[in-house]
Design a protein around this motif. Structure first.
Motif, short mmCIF file in Angstrom:
data_model
loop_
_atom_site.label_atom_id
_atom_site.label_comp_id
_atom_site.label_asym_id
_atom_site.label_seq_id
_atom_site.Cartn_x
_atom_site.Cartn_y
_atom_site.Cartn_z
N ARG B 268 0.87 -1.04 -0.01
CA ARG B 268 -0.05 -0.05 -0.09
C ARG B 268 1.05 1.08 0.13
N GLN B 270 0.98 4.17 -0.62
CA GLN B 270 0.62 5.55 0.15
C GLN B 270 0.69 5.46 1.88
N ALA B 271 0.58 4.36 2.07
CA ALA B 271 0.53 4.26 3.52
C ALA B 271 2.13 4.31 4.40
#
Lengths: 280, 356
Positions: B268, B270-271
């Motif tokens: 992920r 963006q995380a």
């Protein structure tokens, strides 16, 4: 936890002693005294034949069974839907219905019988309503005949049936009814194929209790019945109080006790079967 | 009660509220004909309420339910033509086995010879031929279960609902019945909607599983997918033992305690971090030496559990987290003892990054 045999007897003993002292001993003594009065066994046999051959006594036996049967049917017809409503009711409705059902339990026999006279008499409530509405042109006889006896006894015995049926209905697993519906049964089929069979042991037990109790009725038929509604208990009382004919009274007692005990034996078997059979 | 030209079951935004509590929230599902579909979740997750709404015992507050292409949202249970197996079996105590199995046919006024034929067929399928005259109290739990099953399939319903049908059986019997139910459902081509809280059972039997949590569907998919690719920590934990190792993103890489770094199959990007998910059986103990690489962590064995075919190690990481490692008990396996230092590793393909 199952109780040991000795412990069971210890728990039953006080009640048993009381019954023995106050019920079994006097009855046994009464029967013995009455029959020995006759002298020989041959005399007892002759007297028995006379009693069983007497029209009045046979009539009372038939009356008693007939009335008990009619009352049982009436109580069942009224009691089954009532018990069902009770088993479904909650909160205030439940308490009110239950109260109405058990009030006759707590009322003196004399008081509730006289209350019936006020309602059923020739100038009573029901006749006034019927006359007022023009359904009848003169008062209907609801008292001092078979109708009066049936009404009075049905009312007194209703709680025994309702409480027995209520217990049986409460024990029915609601999920079985739901399952039946899920399998495609319409409400009538759920009732006829599942609910009724599962409460049938309650019907049998309640009917036997009511029938047994009805057999020994005395005050209600004496006060609300007519000359044609002589029941056995009344006849026994008459033989003792009026005719002083103890041997006849004793023989009739044996007959009544015999019918009652036979039915109790049946009741015992039915309730045993119900406990063992549908236990989950 | 038609046969297999059915269209399955469809739920559209179905909701149920009791007082202020929403038990089922906006559930939408399409279950094609012939699928073995499981609603899996902890108690109170709404799975039983959902099943009850499909059965018609509970009416939804919102949404629509289609069974076999027809809107059945408000139809009474008896008109839905479903087969049902209940949690407590709901065997009628006043009827014998024949009477129980014949019940759905009798209330639908199927002619007697047809009933006899169908009941015999259903009893044969559950291997209870010759038990026709027995009553429930004379049957074992497993046999009662079979009666319930025979009764559910006797009318050849296109859809059969099963509510924790094996909950009361012991482990061996349960496995046996799982196989049998699966086998029968396949043979008859029925749609089965199955409710359970037992993840192993769900994985064994289902074509697809919907994992429910607090009235919603957390994830839906075939067993292997939901097991190996859980979308959330809840699903990961609910479907079995799961390692969820804290990770932070530093300069594009996911870093863990003690200098370890991780690479995952589905990231992920963006995380800023999260939890690295990996199943214990995908984790192995690495041999001594070897160059450090991604997806390796060092720790100390805290506990060794010998389970027979598997040895489960609880390994403490430098920051105190515990990682489980299930090693198969292959020939020549040396058991690591508590206190031993070990290095653990796994394949990138077996790891995911989940929300913290």
């Amino acid at each position: 936890m199952p109780l040991r045999l000795a412990a069971k007897w210890a728990l039953i003993a006080p009640a048993l002693a009381l019954l023995l002292l106050l019920f079994i001993t006097p009855i046994g003594w009464f029967i013995w005294e009455s029959l020995t009065e006759l002298g020989s066994l041959e005399e007892v046999w002759l007297e028995t034949q006379a009693v069983l051959g007497s029209r009045a006594i046979l009539g009372a036996i038939l009356n008693t069974n007939g009335i008990a049967l009619t009352v049982t049917v009436m109580v069942l017809v009224i009691g089954y839907p009532l018990s069902y409503a009770l088993s479904r009711a909650r909160g205030l409705a439940f308490s009110l219905v239950l109260l109405c059902i058990v009030i006759p339990y707590f009322t003196s026999v004399i008081v509730r019988t006289y209350a019936w006279m006020v309602i059923l008499g020739r100038n009573g409530l029901i006749n006034q309503i019927l006359l007022g509405l023009g359904f009848v042109s003169e008062p209907v006889d609801l008292l001092y005949n078979r109708t009066g006896v049936i009404i009075g006894m049905t009312y007194v015995l209703l709680p025994y049936m309702v409480l027995t049926l209520y217990a049986a209905m409460k024990a029915v697993d609601q999920r079985l009814l739901q399952a039946a519906e899920g399998m495609g049964a319409k409400p009538m089929a759920v009732f006829a194929k599942v609910f009724l069979p599962l409460t049938l042991h309650g019907v049998t037990a309640g009917s036997l209790i009511v029938f047994i109790l009805a057999l020994g009725f005395f005050i209600t038929p004496a006060l609300m019945g007519g000359p044609g509604d002589i029941m056995m208990a009344m006849l026994i009382e008459r033989e003792i109080e009026l005719s002083h004919n103890w041997p006849v009274a004793a023989l009739m007692t044996i007959v009544l006790l015999g019918i009652t005990l036979a039915l109790y034996a049946l009741y015992g078997r039915v309730s045993d079967k119900a406990e063992g059979g549908f236990a989950r | 009660m038609s046969t297999s030209t059915s269209q399955g079951v469809r739920l559209e935004a179905v909701s149920k509220t009791y007082g202020s509590e929403t038990v089922v929230r906006d559930i939408s599902l399409t279950i094609p004909q012939g699928e073995f579909f499981t609603l899996l979740g902890p108690s109170g997750s709404g799975k039983t309420t959902t099943l009850s709404m499909i059965a018609g015992f509970t009416l939804p507050d919102g949404g629509r339910i289609h069974i076999d292409g027809k809107d059945a949202t408000r139809a009474p249970p008896r008109d839905r033509g479903l087969g049902m197996v209940f949690q407590n079996y709901a065997i009628f105590p006043h009827l014998d086995v024949f009477g129980n199995v014949a019940f759905p046919l009798n209330v639908r006024k199927v002619p007697k010879p047809e009933v006899a034929k169908r009941v015999a067929g259903a009893l044969e399928m559950v291997k209870l031929t010759s038990f026709e005259k027995r009553f429930a109290r004379e049957l074992s739990g497993g046999q009662q279960q079979r009666v319930a099953l025979a009764r559910a399939i006797v009318g050849h319903p296109p859809v059969v609902l099963m509510d924790e049908p094996l909950g009361a059986l012991d482990k061996n019997l349960r496995y046996h019945m799982q196989v049998e139910i699966k086998e029968i459902s396949r043979r008859l081509g029925m749609t089965v909607i199955y409710v359970t809280h037992d993840q192993e059972e769900a994985l064994t039997m289902s074509d697809r599983i919907a994992i429910m949590n607090r009235g919603s569907i957390a994830q839906i998919g075939p067993p292997r997918e939901v097991y190996e690719r859980p979308g959330s920590a809840f699903v990961a934990r609910f479907l079995g033992e799961a390692n969820l190792i804290a990770a932070k993103r530093e300069g594009g890489a996911l870093r863990g305690a003690g200098g370890a770094w991780f690479e995952v199959a589905s990231d992920r990007p963006q995380a800023a971090g999260g939890q690295v998910f990996v199943r214990p059986e995908k984790v192995s103990i690495l041999p001594e030496g070897g160059a450090p690489s991604a997806n390796q962590i060092a720790g100390t064995v805290r506990h060794t559990a010998f389970l027979g075919n598997v040895v489960r190690y609880e390994v403490t990481l430098p920051d105190g987290q515990i990682v489980l490692c299930d090693a198969t008990n292959a020939s020549g396996t040396v058991l690591r003892q508590p206190g031993e230092a070990v290095r653990l590793g796994w394949q990138r393909a077996d790891a995911l990054l989940l929300e913290a």
